[in-house]
Write an enzyme that holds these catalytic residues in place. Sequence first.
Site, PDB file in Angstrom:
ATOM      1  N   LEU A  33       1.146   1.634   2.316  1.00  0.00           N
ATOM      2  CA  LEU A  33       0.741   2.461   1.278  1.00  0.00           C
ATOM      3  C   LEU A  33       1.926   3.720   1.293  1.00  0.00           C
ATOM      4  O   LEU A  33       2.301   4.214   2.102  1.00  0.00           O
ATOM      5  CB  LEU A  33      -0.680   3.137   1.819  1.00  0.00           C
ATOM      6  N   HIS A  34       1.879   4.402  -0.068  1.00  0.00           N
ATOM      7  CA  HIS A  34       2.936   5.429  -0.326  1.00  0.00           C
ATOM      8  C   HIS A  34       2.051   6.227  -1.241  1.00  0.00           C
ATOM      9  O   HIS A  34       1.113   6.261  -1.449  1.00  0.00           O
ATOM     10  CB  HIS A  34       4.148   4.855  -0.997  1.00  0.00           C
ATOM     11  N   HIS A  37       0.085   5.198  -4.011  1.00  0.00           N
ATOM     12  CA  HIS A  37      -1.388   4.929  -3.542  1.00  0.00           C
ATOM     13  C   HIS A  37      -2.259   5.916  -3.280  1.00  0.00           C
ATOM     14  O   HIS A  37      -3.227   6.040  -3.832  1.00  0.00           O
ATOM     15  CB  HIS A  37      -1.464   3.896  -2.405  1.00  0.00           C
ATOM     16  N   GLY A 147      -2.672   1.555 -11.032  1.00  0.00           N
ATOM     17  CA  GLY A 147      -1.443   2.470 -11.539  1.00  0.00           C
ATOM     18  C   GLY A 147      -0.775   1.668 -12.718  1.00  0.00           C
ATOM     19  O   GLY A 147      -0.927   0.590 -13.078  1.00  0.00           O
ATOM     20  N   GLN A 153      -0.880  -5.760 -15.693  1.00  0.00           N
ATOM     21  CA  GLN A 153      -2.079  -5.933 -14.662  1.00  0.00           C
ATOM     22  C   GLN A 153      -3.041  -4.999 -15.206  1.00  0.00           C
ATOM     23  O   GLN A 153      -4.293  -5.514 -15.203  1.00  0.00           O
ATOM     24  CB  GLN A 153      -1.540  -5.467 -13.387  1.00  0.00           C
ATOM     25  N   VAL A 176       3.913   7.234 -10.244  1.00  0.00           N
ATOM     26  CA  VAL A 176       4.455   8.302  -9.267  1.00  0.00           C
ATOM     27  C   VAL A 176       5.943   7.936  -8.698  1.00  0.00           C
ATOM     28  O   VAL A 176       6.107   6.628  -8.560  1.00  0.00           O
ATOM     29  CB  VAL A 176       3.523   8.637  -7.776  1.00  0.00           C
ATOM     30  N   SER A 185       7.175   2.137  -4.680  1.00  0.00           N
ATOM     31  CA  SER A 185       6.730   0.797  -4.651  1.00  0.00           C
ATOM     32  C   SER A 185       6.687   0.133  -3.129  1.00  0.00           C
ATOM     33  O   SER A 185       7.787   0.627  -2.460  1.00  0.00           O
ATOM     34  CB  SER A 185       7.538  -0.389  -5.492  1.00  0.00           C
ATOM     35  N   SER A 186       5.973  -0.444  -2.683  1.00  0.00           N
ATOM     36  CA  SER A 186       5.820  -0.788  -1.263  1.00  0.00           C
ATOM     37  C   SER A 186       7.398  -1.843  -0.993  1.00  0.00           C
ATOM     38  O   SER A 186       7.743  -1.848   0.048  1.00  0.00           O
ATOM     39  CB  SER A 186       4.681  -1.730  -0.827  1.00  0.00           C
TER      40      SER A 186
HETATM   41  P1  AMP Z   1       0.120  -2.682  -4.898  1.00  0.00           P
HETATM   42  O1  AMP Z   1      -0.092  -2.319  -3.478  1.00  0.00           O
HETATM   43  O2  AMP Z   1       1.646  -2.493  -5.166  1.00  0.00           O
HETATM   44  O3  AMP Z   1      -0.459  -3.996  -5.168  1.00  0.00           O
HETATM   45  O4  AMP Z   1      -0.473  -1.607  -5.721  1.00  0.00           O
HETATM   46  C1  AMP Z   1      -1.709  -1.102  -5.743  1.00  0.00           C
HETATM   47  C2  AMP Z   1      -2.011  -0.108  -6.790  1.00  0.00           C
HETATM   48  O5  AMP Z   1      -1.234   0.878  -6.741  1.00  0.00           O
HETATM   49  C3  AMP Z   1      -1.849  -0.949  -8.138  1.00  0.00           C
HETATM   50  O6  AMP Z   1      -2.863  -0.445  -8.972  1.00  0.00           O
HETATM   51  C4  AMP Z   1      -0.473  -0.165  -8.532  1.00  0.00           C
HETATM   52  O7  AMP Z   1      -0.628  -0.192 -10.021  1.00  0.00           O
HETATM   53  C5  AMP Z   1      -0.720   1.056  -8.081  1.00  0.00           C
HETATM   54  N1  AMP Z   1       0.779   1.602  -7.595  1.00  0.00           N
HETATM   55  C6  AMP Z   1       1.765   0.942  -6.969  1.00  0.00           C
HETATM   56  N2  AMP Z   1       2.694   1.861  -7.142  1.00  0.00           N
HETATM   57  C7  AMP Z   1       2.427   2.972  -7.900  1.00  0.00           C
HETATM   58  C8  AMP Z   1       3.263   4.167  -8.280  1.00  0.00           C
HETATM   59  N3  AMP Z   1       4.507   4.309  -7.967  1.00  0.00           N
HETATM   60  N4  AMP Z   1       2.483   4.998  -8.917  1.00  0.00           N
HETATM   61  C9  AMP Z   1       1.175   4.982  -9.308  1.00  0.00           C
HETATM   62  N5  AMP Z   1       0.423   3.807  -8.925  1.00  0.00           N
HETATM   63  C10 AMP Z   1       1.025   2.918  -8.227  1.00  0.00           C
END
Ligand code: AMP
Length: 281
Positions: A33-34, A37, A147, A153, A176, A185-186
């Site tokens: 998580l960042h 998230h 996001g 997606q 963000v 991004s993770s």
């Molecule tokens: P993930 O863990 O990468 O599958 O992302 C989980 C959720 O967080 C998804 O809805 C992503 O679109 C959202 N997300 C990932 N990175 C960002 C970001 N930088 N800003 C906003 N939402 C994000």
Amino acid sequence: MELLESPAAMSEWAAREKATGKTIGFVPTMGALHRGHEALILRATELSDSVVVSIFVNRLQFNVASDYDKYPRPIEQDLEICQRLGVAAVYAPTNDSMYPDDFDTVVSPGELAKPMEGSARPGHFIGMATVVAKLFNATKADVAIFGEKDYQQLAIVRSMVTDLNMGIEIVGYPTVRESDGLALSSRNQRLAPNHRLAAGVIPTALQAAKERFERGERDSRILIEMVNTIICREDSARIDYVEIADVRSLQSVVDIKQECVLAVAVFFGDVRLIDNIVLKP
Ligand code: AMP
């Protein structure tokens, strides 16, 4: 904060929560998580009584095994973040509870899943839609936050919820970014330091194209060429695709008359990053 590790445990918790009249806000994630998230979680807190965050690295949506294997999984740190943000329950199901040996059903999205990430990552959206449907069913969410970084997606999830009458409100959240504009991004933490620096070229290129668009350029071939040229200034960048597509159909657009999304996927080493920006005439 509850930690729930199977669909059955999740459903039972959600049913109890709903019996007391509470609404459930849901943020699906793959963990690591960042701040992106975190922003989604805070939005969910504003929109519902109890927030559920799922942490599940979904093998079904990875088309490259090494990407799945190397995906970061700092679960203790993730739980601390959720605790700090007042999350009611973390749903971190085991692989076996999600995909037992006799698992046999998938959700297959249609036209929206064909271009961009769909053609670059065969099977990715079947895996994504299937897991999101499973997560929605188990969490009994009233509202779910996604996001806009994963633009396609989000479009596919909205369409799935409508088509399959899932009755969940889907809320999009703006991307963000880091101080140099790189979308959080993770996968960023897997970038070598020189690649992390170089990756700043992605938002630079998207922003430059947007500015040119705002000065009147409507030929997507010229804007795409410009994005390609700027990104290629970084020797370590390997472009997967640069696309301009209609925001609703996600079909390619040449002469831009409607709202479009400019979307890119770029490799730095073996790390693949995606980003996008919306162009509004
Ligand atoms: P993930 O863990 O990468 O599958 O992302 C989980 C959720 O967080 C998804 O809805 C992503 O679109 C959202 N997300 C990932 N990175 C960002 C970001 N930088 N800003 C906003 N939402 C994000």
